[in-house]
Scaffold this active site. Structure first.
Site, PDB file in Angstrom:
ATOM      1  N   HIS A 206       0.805  -1.225   0.000  1.00  0.00           N
ATOM      2  CA  HIS A 206       0.000   0.000   0.000  1.00  0.00           C
ATOM      3  C   HIS A 206       0.839   1.277   0.000  1.00  0.00           C
ATOM      4  O   HIS A 206       0.309   2.376  -0.104  1.00  0.00           O
ATOM      5  CB  HIS A 206      -0.920   0.040   1.225  1.00  0.00           C
ATOM      6  CG  HIS A 206      -0.196   0.398   2.485  1.00  0.00           C
ATOM      7  ND1 HIS A 206       0.518  -0.505   3.205  1.00  0.00           N
ATOM      8  CD2 HIS A 206      -0.060   1.589   3.133  1.00  0.00           C
ATOM      9  CE1 HIS A 206       1.051   0.096   4.253  1.00  0.00           C
ATOM     10  NE2 HIS A 206       0.725   1.375   4.230  1.00  0.00           N
TER      11      HIS A 206
HETATM   12  C1  UD1 Z   1      -1.993   6.161   5.127  1.00  0.00           C
HETATM   13  C2  UD1 Z   1      -0.666   6.744   5.650  1.00  0.00           C
HETATM   14  C3  UD1 Z   1       0.410   5.667   5.600  1.00  0.00           C
HETATM   15  C4  UD1 Z   1      -0.030   4.429   6.341  1.00  0.00           C
HETATM   16  C5  UD1 Z   1      -1.379   3.963   5.808  1.00  0.00           C
HETATM   17  C6  UD1 Z   1      -1.872   2.812   6.637  1.00  0.00           C
HETATM   18  C7  UD1 Z   1      -0.389   9.128   5.160  1.00  0.00           C
HETATM   19  C8  UD1 Z   1       0.328  10.124   4.339  1.00  0.00           C
HETATM   20  N1  UD1 Z   1      -0.225   7.852   4.805  1.00  0.00           N
HETATM   21  O1  UD1 Z   1      -1.779   5.829   3.771  1.00  0.00           O
HETATM   22  O2  UD1 Z   1       1.587   6.162   6.226  1.00  0.00           O
HETATM   23  O3  UD1 Z   1       0.921   3.427   6.140  1.00  0.00           O
HETATM   24  O4  UD1 Z   1      -2.330   5.022   5.906  1.00  0.00           O
HETATM   25  O5  UD1 Z   1      -2.801   2.030   5.963  1.00  0.00           O
HETATM   26  O6  UD1 Z   1      -1.065   9.482   6.097  1.00  0.00           O
HETATM   27  N2  UD1 Z   1      -9.117   4.684   0.878  1.00  0.00           N
HETATM   28  C9  UD1 Z   1     -10.374   4.117   0.837  1.00  0.00           C
HETATM   29  N3  UD1 Z   1     -10.981   3.833   2.016  1.00  0.00           N
HETATM   30  C10 UD1 Z   1     -10.426   4.098   3.227  1.00  0.00           C
HETATM   31  C11 UD1 Z   1      -9.149   4.683   3.260  1.00  0.00           C
HETATM   32  C12 UD1 Z   1      -8.509   4.971   2.073  1.00  0.00           C
HETATM   33  O7  UD1 Z   1     -10.917   3.840  -0.225  1.00  0.00           O
HETATM   34  O8  UD1 Z   1     -11.046   3.809   4.273  1.00  0.00           O
HETATM   35  C13 UD1 Z   1      -8.418   4.938  -0.403  1.00  0.00           C
HETATM   36  C14 UD1 Z   1      -8.751   6.274  -1.021  1.00  0.00           C
HETATM   37  O9  UD1 Z   1      -8.774   6.102  -2.409  1.00  0.00           O
HETATM   38  C15 UD1 Z   1      -7.555   7.122  -0.647  1.00  0.00           C
HETATM   39  C16 UD1 Z   1      -6.422   6.108  -0.631  1.00  0.00           C
HETATM   40  O10 UD1 Z   1      -7.010   4.911  -0.164  1.00  0.00           O
HETATM   41  O11 UD1 Z   1      -7.323   8.156  -1.547  1.00  0.00           O
HETATM   42  C17 UD1 Z   1      -5.272   6.494   0.269  1.00  0.00           C
HETATM   43  O12 UD1 Z   1      -5.710   6.739   1.603  1.00  0.00           O
HETATM   44  P1  UD1 Z   1      -4.886   7.729   2.575  1.00  0.00           P
HETATM   45  O13 UD1 Z   1      -5.462   7.714   3.910  1.00  0.00           O
HETATM   46  O14 UD1 Z   1      -4.747   9.062   1.916  1.00  0.00           O
HETATM   47  O15 UD1 Z   1      -3.452   7.127   2.572  1.00  0.00           O
HETATM   48  P2  UD1 Z   1      -2.971   5.626   2.788  1.00  0.00           P
HETATM   49  O16 UD1 Z   1      -2.392   5.155   1.525  1.00  0.00           O
HETATM   50  O17 UD1 Z   1      -4.056   4.835   3.415  1.00  0.00           O
HETATM   51  N1  UDP Z   2      -3.513  -5.077   8.917  1.00  0.00           N
HETATM   52  C1  UDP Z   2      -4.777  -5.634   9.098  1.00  0.00           C
HETATM   53  N2  UDP Z   2      -5.453  -6.052   7.984  1.00  0.00           N
HETATM   54  C2  UDP Z   2      -4.946  -5.957   6.727  1.00  0.00           C
HETATM   55  C3  UDP Z   2      -3.640  -5.396   6.568  1.00  0.00           C
HETATM   56  C4  UDP Z   2      -2.959  -4.953   7.675  1.00  0.00           C
HETATM   57  O1  UDP Z   2      -5.258  -5.753  10.221  1.00  0.00           O
HETATM   58  O2  UDP Z   2      -5.632  -6.347   5.758  1.00  0.00           O
HETATM   59  C5  UDP Z   2      -2.783  -4.601  10.115  1.00  0.00           C
HETATM   60  C6  UDP Z   2      -1.416  -5.218  10.303  1.00  0.00           C
HETATM   61  O3  UDP Z   2      -1.524  -6.442  10.990  1.00  0.00           O
HETATM   62  C7  UDP Z   2      -0.700  -4.141  11.108  1.00  0.00           C
HETATM   63  C8  UDP Z   2      -1.309  -2.861  10.587  1.00  0.00           C
HETATM   64  O4  UDP Z   2      -2.521  -3.226   9.930  1.00  0.00           O
HETATM   65  O5  UDP Z   2      -1.011  -4.258  12.482  1.00  0.00           O
HETATM   66  C9  UDP Z   2      -0.365  -2.215   9.630  1.00  0.00           C
HETATM   67  O6  UDP Z   2      -1.023  -1.178   8.999  1.00  0.00           O
HETATM   68  P1  UDP Z   2      -0.688  -0.716   7.518  1.00  0.00           P
HETATM   69  O7  UDP Z   2       0.049  -1.779   6.814  1.00  0.00           O
HETATM   70  O8  UDP Z   2      -1.980  -0.244   6.933  1.00  0.00           O
HETATM   71  O9  UDP Z   2       0.204   0.574   7.767  1.00  0.00           O
HETATM   72  P2  UDP Z   2       1.733   0.842   8.157  1.00  0.00           P
HETATM   73  O10 UDP Z   2       2.078  -0.005   9.305  1.00  0.00           O
HETATM   74  O11 UDP Z   2       2.544   0.582   6.934  1.00  0.00           O
HETATM   75  O12 UDP Z   2       1.738   2.296   8.479  1.00  0.00           O
END
Ligand code: UD1
Ligand code: UDP
Length: 368
Positions: A206
């Site tokens: 992601h």
């Molecule tokens: C964010 C964090 C990242 C973290 C990740 C955990 C920032 C800059 N990035 O990235 O550090 O590792 O969360 O998962 O804060 N979307 C949905 N539904 C949701 C959430 C997101 O459809 O509930 C989609 C949307 O298209 C959105 C994209 O995911 O534009 C990205 O979501 P966003 O929260 O901006 O960043 P992450 O990639 O989730």
């Molecule tokens: N995780 C989860 N379900 C998923 C993918 C990840 O519960 O489908 C959990 C994972 O076990 C970990 C956390 O989400 O505890 C990590 O979050 P993510 O990978 O979204 O973000 P990051 O740690 O890279 O910021």
């Protein structure tokens, strides 16, 4: 009575907060107010974790949803400022390195409310990552720094931050310990997917630097597709990655990969602990692989969790250099390594209690 505002908004922050929220239950003299920014909002990216991990419902939801960095950050700040003004807390806790972290810390510091940063001091030294900017700024405006590792303490020192730095270990290790048993009992994901222990790979992708570059995303999917010719590959897919696969029309590279919607934490723990190898670009998942003593391939150039690489539980395979055949060889050679190390840094599963005690002491309260 002291009032503590906790700001969470993205999936890993719900998980990090779960053990801390339990730890605070022992401190009757701290009133914890939970603010969900709404950065993550799909039920399997948000509400599922509150129910599964028994986290109190948020007292406020800012409902910002997705947007550009500026939009998301600004919207959180505008909405949060009003709540902080109303609640007038004695301190604000933020976690990790997301836009919710930075926005929360910025609003609080400008209102002269002390900021407490959980997961302080992590660095990738790659300023192109939004997370790196978020962490560096948050660390520099925080009053209490809760560092998960000795390396994080050193990183802070190099930037001149030495006061109120506490190496408390990793709250995610607390969560892994607290929920492993529950996952064994309550998760049926292996049975439902017809998977046998150590007979599949678990992947998550992601990270923006991978998803928002069609070549890199294609390389990773191609690599996973080749892995799936040896063992099944399970890929719970982040909504961001699903969107980008569609946008770049990479669906054909997904054939053979078991793609799922994002799973809850209990299913994730079960999938992680039984995998032959984890393949990921997630920060949290790299460490969880170590917690469950499963080798991990990280599809990035660098990692904030250097100790996982040093102890040979984690190997970096940058996606720009992913030549499928070579990478499979590298991966299988890595999986077969026997002399992996032990990491002491992450603590003993009591990081959350330590954090709760230190905050309570900061407030001048008796430790409960
Ligand atoms: C964010 C964090 C990242 C973290 C990740 C955990 C920032 C800059 N990035 O990235 O550090 O590792 O969360 O998962 O804060 N979307 C949905 N539904 C949701 C959430 C997101 O459809 O509930 C989609 C949307 O298209 C959105 C994209 O995911 O534009 C990205 O979501 P966003 O929260 O901006 O960043 P992450 O990639 O989730
Ligand atoms: N995780 C989860 N379900 C998923 C993918 C990840 O519960 O489908 C959990 C994972 O076990 C970990 C956390 O989400 O505890 C990590 O979050 P993510 O990978 O979204 O973000 P990051 O740690 O890279 O910021």
């Amino acid at each position: 009575m002291k009032k503590l505002l906790v700001i969470i908004g993205a999936r890993p922050q719900f998980i990090k907060f779960a053990p801390l929220s339990k730890a605070f239950q022992n401190f009757g003299s701290i009133d914890v107010i939970i603010i969900h920014t709404g950065q993550h909002y799909d039920s399997n990216m948000s509400s599922l974790f509150f129910s599964e991990m028994d986290i109190h419902e948020p007292h406020y939801n800012l409902d910002v949803k997705s947007g550009s960095h500026a939009d998301q950050t600004a919207m959180i700040m505008q909405r949060l400022e009003k709540i902080i003004a109303k609640e007038d807390p004695d301190g604000v806790v933020v976690f990790g390195d997301t836009n919710s972290t930075l926005s929360g810390a910025l609003v609080a510091v400008k209102m002269n409310i002390p900021v407490f940063h959980v997961e302080a001091g992590l660095r990738s030294f790659n300023r192109k990552m939004p997370e790196e900017i978020n962490r560096v700024i948050t660390d520099h405006i925080s009053v209490l720094h809760f560092a998960p590792t000795a390396t994080a303490v050193q990183n802070l020192k190099h930037e001149g931050i030495t006061d109120n730095v506490y190496h408390v270990g990793d709250v995610m290790y607390d969560a892994a310990l607290q929920f492993s048993r529950k996952a064994e009992i309550e998760s049926f994901i292996l049975k439902n997917l017809n998977l046998s222990s150590k007979q599949y790979f678990l992947a998550t992708i992601h990270r923006a630097e991978n998803t928002d570059n069609s070549t890199l995303l294609m390389n990773i999917l191609q690599f996973l597709k080749h892995c799936s010719m040896r063992l099944p590959v399970v890929l719970p897919l982040h909504p961001r990655t699903r969107k980008m696969i569609k946008e770049y029309q990479l669906e054909s590279y997904c054939e053979g990969i078991k793609i799922l919607d994002p799973v809850g934490f209990l299913d994730m723990v079960r999938l992680e602990s039984n995998a032959a190898c984890v393949i990921t670009d997630s920060g949290g998942v790299q460490k969880e692989a170590y917690f469950h003593k499963v080798p991990c391939i990280t599809t990035r150039k660098e990692t904030e969790w250097a100790e996982t690489v040093e102890s040979k539980w984690n190997k970096l395979l940058p996606p720009d250099s992913l030549s499928v055949e070579d990478s499979l060889d590298v991966m299988f050679e890595f999986i077969n390594i026997q002399d992996r190390g032990i990491i002491q840094d992450y603590g003993d599963g009591t990081s959350s209690q330590k954090i709760a005690h230190i905050i309570s002491r900061y407030f001048g309260l008796d430790n409960g």
